[in-house]
Design a protein around this motif. Structure first.
Motif, PDB file in Angstrom:
ATOM      1  N   GLY A  18      44.619 -52.112 -13.465  1.00  0.00           N
ATOM      2  CA  GLY A  18      44.839 -53.305 -14.274  1.00  0.00           C
ATOM      3  C   GLY A  18      43.551 -54.028 -14.655  1.00  0.00           C
ATOM      4  N   ARG A 309      49.520 -46.835  -8.895  1.00  0.00           N
ATOM      5  CA  ARG A 309      48.626 -46.108  -8.013  1.00  0.00           C
ATOM      6  C   ARG A 309      49.395 -45.834  -6.726  1.00  0.00           C
ATOM      7  NH1 ARG A 309      44.715 -49.265  -6.009  1.00  0.00           N
ATOM      8  NH2 ARG A 309      45.590 -51.206  -6.763  1.00  0.00           N
ATOM      9  N   LYS A 314      50.906 -50.719  -2.721  1.00  0.00           N
ATOM     10  CA  LYS A 314      51.963 -50.736  -3.719  1.00  0.00           C
ATOM     11  C   LYS A 314      53.359 -50.519  -3.126  1.00  0.00           C
ATOM     12  CE  LYS A 314      49.186 -51.445  -7.192  1.00  0.00           C
ATOM     13  NZ  LYS A 314      49.277 -52.638  -8.050  1.00  0.00           N
ATOM     14  N   TYR A 373      58.334 -47.521 -19.303  1.00  0.00           N
ATOM     15  CA  TYR A 373      58.719 -48.925 -19.528  1.00  0.00           C
ATOM     16  C   TYR A 373      59.849 -49.011 -20.553  1.00  0.00           C
ATOM     17  CZ  TYR A 373      54.267 -49.925 -17.188  1.00  0.00           C
ATOM     18  OH  TYR A 373      53.237 -49.972 -16.282  1.00  0.00           O
TER      19      TYR A 373
HETATM   20  P1  ADP Z   1      46.542 -52.300 -10.178  1.00  0.00           P
HETATM   21  O1  ADP Z   1      45.461 -52.872 -11.031  1.00  0.00           O
HETATM   22  O2  ADP Z   1      46.549 -52.832  -8.775  1.00  0.00           O
HETATM   23  O3  ADP Z   1      46.594 -50.808 -10.207  1.00  0.00           O
HETATM   24  P2  ADP Z   1      48.370 -53.511 -12.106  1.00  0.00           P
HETATM   25  O4  ADP Z   1      49.855 -53.640 -12.123  1.00  0.00           O
HETATM   26  O5  ADP Z   1      47.591 -54.773 -12.297  1.00  0.00           O
HETATM   27  O6  ADP Z   1      47.964 -52.772 -10.754  1.00  0.00           O
HETATM   28  O7  ADP Z   1      47.913 -52.526 -13.263  1.00  0.00           O
HETATM   29  C1  ADP Z   1      48.221 -51.159 -13.258  1.00  0.00           C
HETATM   30  C2  ADP Z   1      47.921 -50.586 -14.636  1.00  0.00           C
HETATM   31  O8  ADP Z   1      47.684 -49.190 -14.510  1.00  0.00           O
HETATM   32  C3  ADP Z   1      49.070 -50.725 -15.603  1.00  0.00           C
HETATM   33  O9  ADP Z   1      48.538 -50.790 -16.909  1.00  0.00           O
HETATM   34  C4  ADP Z   1      49.851 -49.420 -15.400  1.00  0.00           C
HETATM   35  O10 ADP Z   1      50.636 -49.085 -16.519  1.00  0.00           O
HETATM   36  C5  ADP Z   1      48.697 -48.466 -15.217  1.00  0.00           C
HETATM   37  N1  ADP Z   1      48.989 -47.260 -14.438  1.00  0.00           N
HETATM   38  C6  ADP Z   1      49.046 -47.124 -13.088  1.00  0.00           C
HETATM   39  N2  ADP Z   1      49.255 -45.839 -12.738  1.00  0.00           N
HETATM   40  C7  ADP Z   1      49.329 -45.139 -13.887  1.00  0.00           C
HETATM   41  C8  ADP Z   1      49.516 -43.740 -14.210  1.00  0.00           C
HETATM   42  N3  ADP Z   1      49.670 -42.832 -13.265  1.00  0.00           N
HETATM   43  N4  ADP Z   1      49.531 -43.391 -15.517  1.00  0.00           N
HETATM   44  C9  ADP Z   1      49.372 -44.330 -16.479  1.00  0.00           C
HETATM   45  N5  ADP Z   1      49.189 -45.636 -16.256  1.00  0.00           N
HETATM   46  C10 ADP Z   1      49.155 -46.046 -14.979  1.00  0.00           C
END
Ligand code: ADP
Length: 489
Positions: A18, A309, A314, A373
């Motif tokens: 994020g 992740r 998580k 989503y």
């Molecule tokens: P963090 O920054 O702690 O990982 P957030 O919810 O703030 O959690 O942001 C996660 C971002 O990463 C979002 O945009 C989400 O869609 C993206 N994301 C996480 N895992 C994947 C994945 N495997 N493939 C695509 N996008 C991902």
């Protein structure tokens, strides 16, 4: 106002989480609002020079670290679709590698000098540009050291060019602290007098996040609830004392999302555009996701999604437990994520055993994230802690109802459903408080129950979620206020 963003990742150049979304959307919004905003980040191997039209700017850049000198250059481009400059610190010995922070899940052993050199280079390139920001906005441990350099590095703090610049640190996740061997202090040329418990020393280590917390003029974090939580030992990751000492300078500002990139009405990555008021298009997006997952295309089976992740933070243990029960019911579940091997193996095996109801997509896939989503009915976020969280906001905007743990930014963005709150137009999802699989399952079952038995209220809940304003407008104004406050100090 002249504002420099110092970031270790910025979408679309490179992203691991994020942080990269925020480090793009917030500066873009501030730039749109008329500020002179610029971004500086490292030039990793993954940043595509041709695709993003990176051009040479300063052909010679040298950074001293310990007994070594690292040479490289500075490149520049404009942020795609804008005139906002983005500078890339290109130090090949440090950044021309396969990974951003790690390789095969092991952090690079020289992350201290990689990011210390990046921080130092980010400051000196300003001098080269003769562009003097009023505020430098630092993001996480990867940039925290700049606050210490501005206040204490003998060549920086005595240089007239830097003395009036204020710094604001944003903590995106307190769990990542940038704790390294003490030699970092001397190697980057900081005085040993700041290696104390009031300074950047942290249990015998040199902490770049702590340096940021102690020496920036203002500290922010990414939701109001998290700003309160981190003052307590359960969430403070041993930094609660330091944060309490700076409480009067600590502010929580909720992240927004880039509503142009994440717009279900115009998103070309999903099967059909989705109309927020009527929900038109959702059925097609769900069917497309079912097909992609190899599930039967049944419109009325609840489809649960999770994009994350795969780490302890998580709540993946809770999810794995809940899945065991859910797989005995008539549901479909898709998980998209990468991370710890034990989780990847577990999910791979689950998908193998239950191919018609459980899909594990163990990769990083932006397109699939959009499709999840858009196509799932329910979106799961069982986080142990969550500074802000973006996925719940994307899910709501695309009409997937979040079932989330009541922590951090999830509390500030998901309004729990009761029939009354749904009817009043405020409820947007489901929350559970206690961090255990039973509580999580109960909340999921509440959601499934409403989905199956009360289509009218479910539909209203979806409309509420899709109508919520998660744009950056409000938060950008809050940051402007804080920059102003920093300048007045
Ligand atoms: P963090 O920054 O702690 O990982 P957030 O919810 O703030 O959690 O942001 C996660 C971002 O990463 C979002 O945009 C989400 O869609 C993206 N994301 C996480 N895992 C994947 C994945 N495997 N493939 C695509 N996008 C991902």
């Amino acid at each position: 106002m002249r504002i420099l963003f110092v970031c270790s990742e910025v979408v679309p150049f490179v992203k691991t989480g994020g942080l990269a979304d925020v480090c793009a959307a917030l500066p873009k919004k501030l730039h749109e609002r008329g500020h002179d905003v610029r971004i500086v980040m490292p030039r990793y191997r993954a940043v595509d020079v041709a695709k993003f039209n990176l051009l040479p700017l300063m052909p010679e850049m040298k950074v001293r670290y310990g007994g070594d000198t690292f040479s490289g250059e500075v490149m520049r481009t404009s942020y795609p679709g804008t005139e906002m400059p983005v500078y890339f610190v290109d130090l090949p010995n440090l950044f021309d590698r396969d990974g951003i922070y790690n390789a095969s899940n092991h952090d690079y052993l020289d992350n201290d000098r990689r990011f210390a050199c990046f921080n130092m280079a980010a400051l000196w390139l300003l001098k080269g540009l003769d562009w003097q920001p009023e505020v430098i906005h630092l993001h996480d441990w990867q940039a925290g050291l700049i606050a210490a350099l501005l206040k204490h590095h003998p060549e920086v703090c005595t240089n007239e060019f830097f003395t009036r610049i204020k710094s604001v640190l944003t903590i995106h996740n307190l769990a990542y602290q940038g704790n390294f061997g003490p030699q970092l202090v001397g190697d980057i040329g900081l005085p040993w007098s700041i290696f104390t418990s009031e300074g950047m020393e942290f249990y015998g280590r040199a902490s770049t996040l702590k340096a940021g917390i102690v020496y920036s003029d203002i500290v922010t974090t990414v939701s109001e609830t998290y700003a309160e939580e981190i003052l307590r030992p359960e969430y403070g990751a041993n930094l609660e004392g330091v944060l309490n000492a700076r409480k009067s300078r600590l502010h929580g500002i909720l992240n927004g999302i880039d509503t142009k990139v994440w717009d279900p009405a115009t998103d070309t990555l999903i099967a059909k555009p989705i109309h927020a008021a009527s929900g038109k298009g959702r059925a097609e997006c769900k069917a497309a996701l079912q097909e992609l997952c190899g599930f039967p295309k049944k419109p009325n089976v609840p489809l649960l999604g999770l994009t994350t992740r795969l780490t302890g933070q998580k709540g993946i243990d809770l999810f794995a437990d809940a899945v065991n029960t859910l797989l005995t019911e008539d549901v479909q579940i898709v998980v998209l994520g990468t991370g710890e091997e034990r989780y990847e193996n577990l999910f791979r095996e689950g998908a193998h055993r239950f191919p018609r109801k459980f899909a594990a997509k163990l990769s990083y896939d932006e397109t699939l994230a959009h499709r999840i989503y858009a196509g799932s009915d329910i979106f799961l976020i069982p986080s142990a802690f969550e500074p802000c969280g973006l996925t719940q906001m994307y899910a709501m905007r695309y009409g997937a109802i979040p079932v989330a743990r009541a922590t951090g930014g999830l509390v500030d963005t998901v309004i729990p459903a009761t029939i009354e709150r749904i009817e009043k137009g405020v409820a947007t999802g489901f929350l559970f408080t206690h961090y255990n699989a039973g509580a999580f399952l109960e909340a999921i079952h509440q959601a499934i129950h409403l989905y199956r038995n009360d289509q009218g209220h479910w539909d209203k809940l979806r409309r509420n979620a899709m109508a919520r304003d998660f744009s950056w407008d409000r938060s950008a104004v809050a940051y402007e206020g804080l920059y102003g406050k920093a300048l007045a100090l």
